[in-house]
Design an enzyme around this catalytic site. Structure first.
Site, PDB file in Angstrom:
ATOM      1  N   LYS A   1       1.706 -13.999 -13.452  1.00 32.64           N
ATOM      2  CA  LYS A   1       0.889 -13.957 -12.236  1.00 32.64           C
ATOM      3  C   LYS A   1      -0.287 -14.906 -12.422  1.00 32.64           C
ATOM      4  CE  LYS A   1       2.378  -9.960  -9.949  1.00 32.64           C
ATOM      5  NZ  LYS A   1       2.013  -8.617 -10.395  1.00 32.64           N
TER       6      LYS A   1
ATOM      7  N   HIS B   1      -6.592 -15.288 -11.310  1.00 36.81           N
ATOM      8  CA  HIS B   1      -7.532 -15.528 -10.210  1.00 36.81           C
ATOM      9  C   HIS B   1      -8.930 -15.011 -10.550  1.00 36.81           C
ATOM     10  CE1 HIS B   1      -7.289 -11.333  -8.947  1.00 36.81           C
ATOM     11  NE2 HIS B   1      -5.983 -11.423  -9.073  1.00 36.81           N
TER      12      HIS B   1
ATOM     13  N   HIS C   1      -9.792 -11.764 -12.304  1.00 35.72           N
ATOM     14  CA  HIS C   1      -9.703 -11.679 -13.766  1.00 35.72           C
ATOM     15  C   HIS C   1     -10.910 -12.309 -14.442  1.00 35.72           C
ATOM     16  CE1 HIS C   1      -5.328 -11.731 -12.566  1.00 35.72           C
ATOM     17  NE2 HIS C   1      -5.464 -10.579 -13.168  1.00 35.72           N
TER      18      HIS C   1
END
Length: 585
Positions: A134, A137, A140
């Site tokens: 994933k 972004h 995080h």
RNA sequence: GGGCUCAUAGCUCAGCGGAUAGAGCAACGGCCUUCUAAGCCGUGGGUCGGGGGUUCGAUUCCCUCUGGGCUCACCA
């Protein structure tokens, strides 16, 4: 308490002992009530006499006046003691104070505010923990930047720190990815930009699955095969994991972050049967609606699901397994989870289960939560494509920084090479972003706005970095003329009696205290504010007084020393926040 | 509905039971022939969400109300 400011003299303690000698009250209690007045004009320290009114049966102003006269010729470090209302105000001798602080700061160097109180007490900090396959972004970014600073802060106080990246590398999503890759995967694209390709086929899977229900079934089967260790599935999973890690590493490298351990959820899955046995042996496990749970009614918490009704594991069981693993492997003094506040209940449940299972060290496990990153009007949503990748944010910030550097270079006629400009832009741009996440209390949500994120005026990362670069510039110029901070004698240092010099010294003096408060609360922003304060005070001093062209040689030596002390504090402070400093910008 | 959390200047936020509630941004006005103007100085701007209580003293602690946010069983 003595540990707290071991790098410098403890004036608060000295005042408390002075008061203790005059009043007969224990110094420890007095020290706790000695405070810093709201305005400098009121003194460096104050002692409120109100609480003494009852026992002494006298009015607070009378007590203050009486004590003031008794303390008048108390100690050489005091200039004077004044009674104002019910307060007893202490004015430190400027020369002694500023001189002591600067000398001590220079002696401490990068270890300003550091202690060894954590020696031998291992602290585990789990942070970042992105999901494999994933995108990374800005959601995080918070845990990554916050966790890095928390880890560094503990290190500064001597704690051995283990940085753990609890990767999200487990779950049915991998069954989906394996199926999707088999059908629509593009090898070249995977090599080119792994996460983009994995995200593409993941989205594709969900689109297709709406029409083709067999896909979900196959995904579950593939995940089962993966769990059982089937070679083809394992190989693919490992490949996805490795490629993702490679991509994450780029972001970590840019921010100067390294982990000691990348054991993700998958690592703990085969330890779960032992956890289940343990909980069952202690009689904690019971069946409820088909699932195996630990009831936590007495703790006032909802039950914690350990095994799903289909017998599969769940995140709670994996977190319990990992906590046990950490205690066995590291014998931690503290086990910190830097994970968003939405998971607060989950951690309370996990810790409660551990406590119930008889592990007293459950109390040493701490959830360090933080707020959501969101837009003003809506949440971030991966599905809707309304996310900002950290890469993208860093790139924007670095680009904007570069523009400013180029403009300034032209304005100032500096000779920065292309290479240096790029390097400085990289550090300042990234530092600006990091700073934004460490500016306020971590519980608060962050409303993302490009405008605010890329505003480099006022209390920002670039501001602190700029102040450092400015100070360094002065020191370089001084060095060319043969001057260095070491030239200043104690007599020189004691001559810095100006308001601006004293203000800087006061903030420098508070550095160690700020580090401690930041560690105690797991709140790096407490140090961020101290760093900002030092920068502001120094900029004021810089604008009002001349350093290299000071009125005389002695004062010049002293001010160079002060500048050096400020630079050290700023660089160390920024480093503890995970931010790199630059020599020029 | 239960739990957690938040409510302070136009905006974003600090404020460990104490003195006249502070920063930054934004607005307005100043300061570069002199150590980097990503800076400095000044001005305006507040019923500290409402109501009770504890205290010598409450923005701070307790209760309550209102209004946001997060969360409450097989996702993490």
């Amino acid at each position: 308490m003595d540990e707290r400011r071991r790098w410098s003299m403890d004036f608060r303690r000295a005042i408390a002992e002075l008061l203790s000698a005059r009043t007969g009250l224990p110094a420890d209690t007095l020290e706790a009530s000695v405070e810093v007045p709201p305005q400098f004009e009121l003194g460096d320290y104050a002692f409120p006499c109100f609480p003494l009114a009852k026992t002494l049966r006298k009015a607070p102003p009378a007590i203050a006046a009486e004590l003031a006269s008794k303390l008048a010729e108390g100690a050489p470090f005091l200039d004077r003691v004044q009674a104002v209302g019910g307060y007893l105000n202490f004015f430190l001798d400027r020369g002694v104070f500023v001189g002591t602080v600067v000398a001590d700061a220079l002696a401490a160097g990068p270890r300003i505010g550091a202690t060894e109180e954590g020696a031998g007490k291992t602290v585990i900090v789990e942070f970042s923990s992105p999901n494999i396959a994933k995108p990374f972004h800005i959601g995080h970014a918070f845990t990554t930047i916050l966790g890095q600073s928390v880890a560094k802060l503990y290190t500064h106080l001597g704690y051995p720190v283990v940085r753990m990246n609890h990767l999200g590398d487990y779950g049915t999503q991998f069954g989906k990815l394996i199926v999707a890759y088999g059908r629509w995967g593009d090898e070249a694209a995977l090599l080119e930009a792994p996460i983009r390709e994995l995200l593409r086929i993941y989205v594709k899977f969900h689109d297709e699955a709406k029409a083709d229900l067999a896909l979900e079934t196959e995904a579950r089967a593939r995940f089962l095969a993966l769990e059982e260790g089937n070679a083809p599935e394992m190989a693919l999973w490992k490949r996805f994991r490795d490629l993702s890690l490679l991509e994450f590493a780029r972001v970590y490298d840019r921010m100067g972050i390294a982990f000691d351990n990348y054991n993700g959820e998958s690592y703990y899955s085969d330890r779960i049967p032992a956890v289940v046995d343990l909980l069952r042996a202690k009689g904690l496990l019971e069946e409820s609606e088909g699932a195996q749970v630990v009831k936590l009614d007495e703790e006032g918490l909802p039950p914690c699901i350990v095994l799903k009704s289909d017998g599969a594991t769940i995140y709670a069981s994996r977190d319990i397994a990992s906590a046990l693993y950490r205690k066995e492997t590291y014998g931690f003094y503290k086990n910190i989870y830097v994970v968003g506040t939405p998971q607060a209940l989950h951690f309370r449940q996990v810790f409660a289960v551990l406590k119930k299972a008889g592990f007293a060290w459950a109390d040493d496990c701490v959830h360090v939560g933080f707020g959501l990153v969101k837009f003003a009007d809506r949440k971030l949503s991966t599905r809707a494509g309304e996310v900002i990748f950290l890469d993208e944010l860093l790139a924007e910030s670095v680009a904007k920084t570069r523009e400013i550097i180029d403009r300034n270079a032209e304005l100032r006629g500096t000779d920065m090479s292309e290479e240096e400009r790029a390097e400085v832009a990289e550090k300042v741009g990234i530092g600006a972003v990091q700073y934004m996440f460490l500016r306020n209390g971590r519980d608060r949500d962050i409303v993302f706005s490009w405008e605010e994120m890329l505003d480099f005026d006022g209390e920002t990362g670039p501001y602190a970095m700029y102040t450092y670069a400015r100070g360094r510039s002065v020191l370089r110029k001084g060095a060319l003329e043969g001057a260095s901070a070491a030239d200043a004698t104690p007599e020189d240092l004691a001559r810095m009696g100006g308001d601006d010099e004293a203000a800087v010294a006061r903030l420098l003096y508070g550095f160690g205290d700020a580090v401690h408060r930041a560690v105690e609360a797991n709140e790096p922003f407490l140090l961020t504010r101290q760093v900002a304060g030092i920068a502001r005070a120094f900029n004021k001093f810089y604008n009002n007084e001349s350093i290299l062209s000071a009125p005389d040689a002695g004062l010049r030596r002293a001010r160079i020393a002060l500048t050096e002390a400020v630079c050290t504090a700023l660089k160390t402070g920024l480093d503890l926040l995970g931010i790199a400093a630059v020599e020029r910008m």
